[in-house]
Design a protein around this motif. Structure first.
Motif, PDB file in Angstrom:
ATOM      1  N   LEU A 481       0.831  -1.210   0.000  1.00  0.00           N
ATOM      2  CA  LEU A 481       0.000   0.000   0.000  1.00  0.00           C
ATOM      3  C   LEU A 481       0.861   1.254   0.000  1.00  0.00           C
ATOM      4  O   LEU A 481       0.589   2.221  -0.714  1.00  0.00           O
ATOM      5  CB  LEU A 481      -0.912   0.007   1.228  1.00  0.00           C
ATOM      6  N   PHE A 482       1.927   1.233   0.806  1.00  0.00           N
ATOM      7  CA  PHE A 482       2.779   2.414   0.908  1.00  0.00           C
ATOM      8  C   PHE A 482       3.631   2.581  -0.349  1.00  0.00           C
ATOM      9  O   PHE A 482       3.876   3.711  -0.784  1.00  0.00           O
ATOM     10  CB  PHE A 482       3.663   2.315   2.154  1.00  0.00           C
ATOM     11  N   ASP A 483       4.094   1.469  -0.923  1.00  0.00           N
ATOM     12  CA  ASP A 483       4.861   1.535  -2.167  1.00  0.00           C
ATOM     13  C   ASP A 483       4.051   2.204  -3.269  1.00  0.00           C
ATOM     14  O   ASP A 483       4.599   2.919  -4.116  1.00  0.00           O
ATOM     15  CB  ASP A 483       5.257   0.118  -2.631  1.00  0.00           C
ATOM     16  N   ASN A 484       2.747   1.977  -3.246  1.00  0.00           N
ATOM     17  CA  ASN A 484       1.861   2.521  -4.275  1.00  0.00           C
ATOM     18  C   ASN A 484       1.251   3.866  -3.870  1.00  0.00           C
ATOM     19  O   ASN A 484       0.400   4.400  -4.572  1.00  0.00           O
ATOM     20  CB  ASN A 484       0.742   1.514  -4.564  1.00  0.00           C
ATOM     21  N   VAL A 485       1.666   4.397  -2.717  1.00  0.00           N
ATOM     22  CA  VAL A 485       1.161   5.661  -2.176  1.00  0.00           C
ATOM     23  C   VAL A 485      -0.372   5.640  -2.137  1.00  0.00           C
ATOM     24  O   VAL A 485      -1.041   6.618  -2.472  1.00  0.00           O
ATOM     25  CB  VAL A 485       1.677   6.882  -2.966  1.00  0.00           C
TER      26      VAL A 485
END
Length: 522
Positions: A481-485
């Motif tokens: 989720l964070f990698d994909n903002v």
């Protein structure tokens, strides 16, 4: 209706975890008095969604299992259990009685679960605390109850640590639970004056608490006073009228500096923001989401939002004690680089217009930033900082502050936002699935219109994988989720839990009532 309530849970289920440190004190038959931040409303455990409601319920109701400070599951009403991917069988203690003197049975436990899962109940905790599709079967002769889900569920054991078990007369007539209690906990509600106070009397026969805890040294009475004004709560605590309260606003500093007050700073959930990824929104483009995040100094933003109070960088999405330990955030959120942010927007085709606002294909780069006005001056200052920062790189920002009661409507029905500041306070990562994947609002609870294939794949694997192997998958899913903002965790907020003339412990915002002690003096 359930979807709107569940969305509100993201903000409203946030709570403190920790509390005044338990310590040996003189046994007392006195009264422990604690300040509630709001009235809890109806007290039926099947309908309790808000953190303040569950805090009240935790005095009178036990759960099948508990968790220690490390997140390890420990016995509660159940003395042992057998876990399978799609079922867990609990063997109950044989010495537990309800507040009316009746014996707690496996059938009582099963009735609690099946009542919540019944569509006619319209329970707001169905699908949040009780997993969707769960059914319960009791074997009173064997002393066991089995909870089953239609598909493997990796947290089938852990989900039961936040399920309050009603018993006795309350199961025969649930209407009495609106303003009364019928549980196996160490306290029973003796008086309810909505908007003012709730008084609980101790059960001296209570002897089945975690770790052998009994009611022998507990205060004879607990009074929960409704004190919505934090300044008033601080005055009452410092004067010795209250034994405990929690603080998040301007009066926190005053209580922090006061002598004779025991203080702890438990984590109370993440502060973070999301981008709307609908087809017609700027946030649909990963390059835009990444650039807007790069433009912000998240450490500075976190300090603004928390008002400089004790906090720490976000390391995950779930309240302590987490069922899965580890850091899913570090290295997965775009680092602060204002120059790179501006260059990325240029590369994505957003060029500065004559008035400085970026334009692409004739459309201005405009963001409507939604936030709750009831979250305090820190959040207000934080979103103003975000707006000012984004404006510097050519983004037109319109602030849209709403009351908590309007937040679910704005998220789900009107969809009138492009970015949102939204705290999260859940106890299991599985409770977030419907918000972070699946049908988009208004048809589903996926309010930000997320479509992260890697997250979906990892979650599907994790749901059928209990234990450490499953935890590794959940950590990877959060990082995806964070990698994909898809969302940007900024800071883990703390709450000040203060005690005077008493010691006590809370976990994830719930009382551990067997730890309450009056220490004498103020």
């Amino acid at each position: 209706m359930r979807r709107a309530a569940a969305i509100a849970a993201l903000a409203l289920f946030t709570a403190a975890c920790g509390g005044g440190t338990p310590a040996a004190g003189p046994a007392s038959d006195g009264t422990f008095t604690y300040a509630l931040t709001a009235d809890p409303g109806g007290l039926d455990p099947a309908m309790g969604l808000m953190s303040v409601t569950n805090q009240v319920l935790s005095l009178a109701y036990d759960t099948l299992v508990g968790a220690d400070d490390s997140g390890r599951i420990i016995p509660g009403l159940a003395e042992k259990w057998d876990v399978r991917p799609e079922a867990v069988t609990f063997t109950l203690r044989k010495d537990v009685t309800c507040s009316d003197g009746s014996k707690l049975t496996p059938s009582d436990v099963a009735e609690n679960v099946n009542h919540i899962a019944d569509p006619a109940t319209k329970s707001p905790i169905y699908g949040v605390i009780v997993p969707a599709g769960m059914k319960a079967e009791a074997d009173d002769a064997a002393g066991t109850v089995t909870l089953k889900t239609p598909e493997p569920f990796g947290f089938i054991l852990e989900s039961s640590r936040i399920l309050f078990v009603a018993c006795g007369k309350g199961l025969k007539d649930r209407s009495m639970l609106t303003r009364g209690t019928s549980g196996s906990g160490p306290y029973v509600l003796s008086e309810a004056v909505p908007g003012d106070h709730y008084t609980f009397k101790v059960r001296r026969d209570y002897a089945w608490g975690a770790g052998g805890a009994t009611a022998k040294d507990l205060p004879a009475q607990v009074v929960l006073k409704v004190v919505p004004n934090e300044q008033t709560a601080a005055n009452l605590l410092l004067a010795g009228t209250l034994n405990g309260a929690q603080f998040n606003g301007p009066d926190r500093a005053r209580v922090e500096a006061a002598p004779g007050v025991a203080k702890e700073h438990p984590m109370s959930g993440n502060e973070q923001f999301f981008f709307h990824q609908g087809d017609d929104r700027p946030g649909k483009d990963l390059a835009v989401r990444k650039a807007l995040t790069q433009a912000l100094n998240l450490k500075e933003l976190g300090g603004i939002v928390t008002g400089g109070a004790v906090s720490k960088p976000a390391t995950g999405l779930v309240l302590e004690p987490r069922p899965c330990r580890g850091d899913s955030v570090t290295g997965h959120v775009p680092a602060f680089d204002a120059a790179a942010a501006a260059s990325a927007l240029d590369a994505a085709g957003w060029k500065a217009g004559t008035d400085g606002v970026r334009v692409k294909d004739g459309k201005r780069l405009t963001l409507r930033l939604l936030y709750s006005t009831t979250r305090g001056p820190g959040v207000q200052a934080g979103v103003e900082y975000m707006a000012a920062t984004w404006q510097k790189i050519g983004v037109e920002v319109k602030l849209n502050g709403v009351l908590d009661t309007k937040l679910a409507e704005s998220l789900n029905a009107t969809q009138d936002w492009d970015a949102i500041w939204l705290p999260i306070g859940v106890t299991l990562p599985s409770q977030l699935i419907g918000f972070l994947s699946g049908p988009a609002a208004p048809k589903g609870a996926n309010f930000a219109h997320l479509a992260n294939e890697r997250y979906d794949k990892l979650v599907a694997q994790a749901m059928g994988t209990p234990g450490e192997a499953g935890c590794a998958l959940w950590q990877q899913a959060e990082s995806a989720l964070f990698d994909n903002v898809d969302l940007v965790p900024v800071v883990e907020r703390t709450t000040l839990v203060a005690a005077k003339g008493a010691t006590f412990k809370t976990t994830a915002g719930l009382f551990d009532p067997a730890t309450i002690r009056l220490t004498g003096g103020h």
